[in-house]
Enzyme design. Sequence first.
Site, mmCIF file in Angstrom:
data_model
loop_
_atom_site.group_PDB
_atom_site.id
_atom_site.type_symbol
_atom_site.label_atom_id
_atom_site.label_comp_id
_atom_site.label_asym_id
_atom_site.label_seq_id
_atom_site.Cartn_x
_atom_site.Cartn_y
_atom_site.Cartn_z
ATOM 1 N N ARG A 78 44.253 -46.282 -0.104
ATOM 2 C CA ARG A 78 44.242 -45.352 1.026
ATOM 3 C C ARG A 78 44.981 -44.095 0.623
ATOM 4 N NH1 ARG A 78 48.291 -44.792 5.646
ATOM 5 N NH2 ARG A 78 47.305 -43.177 6.920
ATOM 6 N N HIS A 122 47.114 -36.092 7.142
ATOM 7 C CA HIS A 122 48.390 -36.804 6.954
ATOM 8 C C HIS A 122 49.499 -35.764 6.916
ATOM 9 C CE1 HIS A 122 50.286 -40.738 5.397
ATOM 10 N NE2 HIS A 122 51.274 -39.899 5.610
ATOM 11 N N GLU A 167 49.502 -41.212 12.122
ATOM 12 C CA GLU A 167 50.728 -41.237 12.918
ATOM 13 C C GLU A 167 50.953 -39.988 13.781
ATOM 14 O OE1 GLU A 167 54.093 -42.290 10.533
ATOM 15 O OE2 GLU A 167 53.306 -44.288 10.175
ATOM 16 N N ASN A 292 50.670 -48.874 11.016
ATOM 17 C CA ASN A 292 51.753 -48.712 10.042
ATOM 18 C C ASN A 292 52.993 -49.367 10.635
ATOM 19 O OD1 ASN A 292 49.947 -47.161 8.657
ATOM 20 N ND2 ASN A 292 50.982 -45.209 8.949
ATOM 21 N N TYR A 294 57.012 -50.611 9.854
ATOM 22 C CA TYR A 294 58.196 -50.563 8.987
ATOM 23 C C TYR A 294 59.341 -51.394 9.515
ATOM 24 C CZ TYR A 294 55.821 -47.205 6.148
ATOM 25 O OH TYR A 294 54.915 -46.610 5.305
ATOM 26 N N GLU A 352 49.993 -49.183 6.396
ATOM 27 C CA GLU A 352 51.240 -48.944 5.665
ATOM 28 C C GLU A 352 52.262 -50.018 6.017
ATOM 29 O OE1 GLU A 352 53.034 -45.065 6.049
ATOM 30 O OE2 GLU A 352 51.063 -44.112 6.082
HETATM 31 N N1 LIG Z 1 63.719 -45.810 13.417
HETATM 32 N N2 LIG Z 1 62.653 -45.670 13.114
HETATM 33 N N3 LIG Z 1 61.592 -45.412 12.961
HETATM 34 C C1 LIG Z 1 60.610 -45.811 12.048
HETATM 35 C C2 LIG Z 1 59.425 -44.980 12.416
HETATM 36 C C3 LIG Z 1 58.630 -44.800 11.192
HETATM 37 C C4 LIG Z 1 58.224 -43.370 11.183
HETATM 38 N N4 LIG Z 1 57.810 -42.965 9.841
HETATM 39 C C5 LIG Z 1 56.744 -43.461 9.306
HETATM 40 O O1 LIG Z 1 56.065 -44.296 9.809
HETATM 41 C C6 LIG Z 1 56.386 -42.897 7.956
HETATM 42 C C7 LIG Z 1 55.051 -43.180 7.481
HETATM 43 C C8 LIG Z 1 54.254 -42.047 6.862
HETATM 44 O O2 LIG Z 1 52.864 -42.262 7.042
HETATM 45 C C9 LIG Z 1 54.525 -41.913 5.350
HETATM 46 O O3 LIG Z 1 53.994 -40.684 4.905
HETATM 47 C C10 LIG Z 1 56.019 -42.023 5.091
HETATM 48 O O4 LIG Z 1 56.295 -41.765 3.720
HETATM 49 C C11 LIG Z 1 56.436 -43.451 5.452
HETATM 50 C C12 LIG Z 1 57.903 -43.725 5.101
HETATM 51 O O5 LIG Z 1 58.737 -42.953 5.935
HETATM 52 C C13 LIG Z 1 56.167 -43.755 6.896
#
Ligand SMILES: N=[N+]=NCCCCNC(=O)[C@@H]1[C@H]2[C@H](O)[C@@H](O)[C@H](O)[C@@H](CO)[C@@H]12
Length: 448
Positions: A78, A122, A167, A292, A294, A352
């Site tokens: 992706r 993105h 996102e 996504n 995390y 993700e």
């Molecule tokens: N507390 N708390 N909050 C966690 C909320 C997560 C918000 N950031 C993402 O999801 C970004 C997504 C992005 O697509 C990628 O481009 C970024 O590199 C990754 C890593 O940061 C993730």
Amino acid sequence: MSKQYRFPENFLWGSATAAYQIEGSPLADGAGPSIWQRFAHTPGRMLNDDNGDVACDHYNRWRDDVGLMKQLGMQGYRFSVSWSRVMPEGRGRVNPKGLDFYERLVDTLLENGIQPTATLFHWDLPAALDDRGGWLNPDIADWFGEYSEVMYKRLDGRIKRWATLNEPWVVTDGGYLHGALAPGHRNRFEAPIASHNLLRAHGKSVQVYRAVGKHEVGLVVNIEPKYPASQSPEDLAATRRAEAYMNRQYLDPVFFGTYPEELREIFGEAWPEWPQADMDLIRQPLDFIGVNYYTRNVARHDEANWPLKVSPVRQTQHTYTETGWEVFPQGLTDTLTWVKERYGNPKVFITENGAAFFDPPKAERGRVRDPLRVSYLRQHLRAVHKAIEAGCDIQGYYVWSLLDNLEWSLGYSKRFGIVHVDFETQTRTPKDSARYYASVVASHGEAL
Ligand SMILES: N=[N+]=NCCCCNC(=O)[C@@H]1[C@H]2[C@H](O)[C@@H](O)[C@H](O)[C@@H](CO)[C@@H]12
């Protein structure tokens, strides 16, 4: 081998990246600047004054990186398309060399048996469109539709799965409410408008795809499950607000054609009345949802925390990543079962999932030991399996990220890659987590 972790036969195992985070060469071969090119060159915006001028130099090293994916046995990849590489002003003129870059990448992925999935947006909006108001200008839905049509007509068929946006919550919350991300606005009245126009643009792109595409289109959202810090009425209400704001604000309009009522409570006078025609545009049927994941959030009421009035409560019993996110794999299972129950078990790809832990700037004798990331991946893949056993229609998993890369305004300080990048030499070194993930892919999950 244990048979306890059997994944569906067609389950797709991949990795994910994004254009501005890995490509470098942001202005090469006729490309126009994006808002991230501007933001990264604005003093004080980026940690260590890092920027994406070089990044992982993927614009020049893409063929070797595809070779790396092949070596790791990746079945899917992706990536995102830089809108301003393809359309330097964001609308009108197409830059053939920009399109050629993505066409060569896609053809080479296919030659190596790797399924390409492209995200059209993105975060790297063309700067020329931001000059016209960007996501605050309602015309952006048509601009995004025009760009989408260029990409769909050129590559649909070779790309069989498209994501319109990545996102929208982060774009809005980071770019327009809190200002930590490009374009760096901090405005309670702008945030709902930007968010709504992101969804309108998504809807327009899906309409265009239905006219010219023959395969699949979806939306990628970040979901972070919210758990109340206590059962007090204030904390329960705070949890509901946080859950509406991050997790329902995008999927409710797409699936139900309505926004969560909590958004008016949160934004007050800054939350407009939206025309029904807009809600009808947003509510285009989709072929899949990209989730996504995390971390989770334990939420408490906090009167002082504008405008949500919610603050996180640190959980001392769990490990935290370098980005300050709690390692909580159960949250992924909870997220996937929540999506299933609320939205009617749509087809989901985990687009993700990954973590930043400390990795050294250089590999040691060709090796990078990252036990915490191996453990993170093992726990979260088991959490995915648990959701599949609960009946969730999960059809694939993309680890974030293939490569250590530019972590937006945190620069190169946070390493999410399963492959280490020495940013002085651009040497790639698969970490232990890459070997582990490759073994999971090769065994279709049984090595978990
Ligand atoms: N507390 N708390 N909050 C966690 C909320 C997560 C918000 N950031 C993402 O999801 C970004 C997504 C992005 O697509 C990628 O481009 C970024 O590199 C990754 C890593 O940061 C993730």
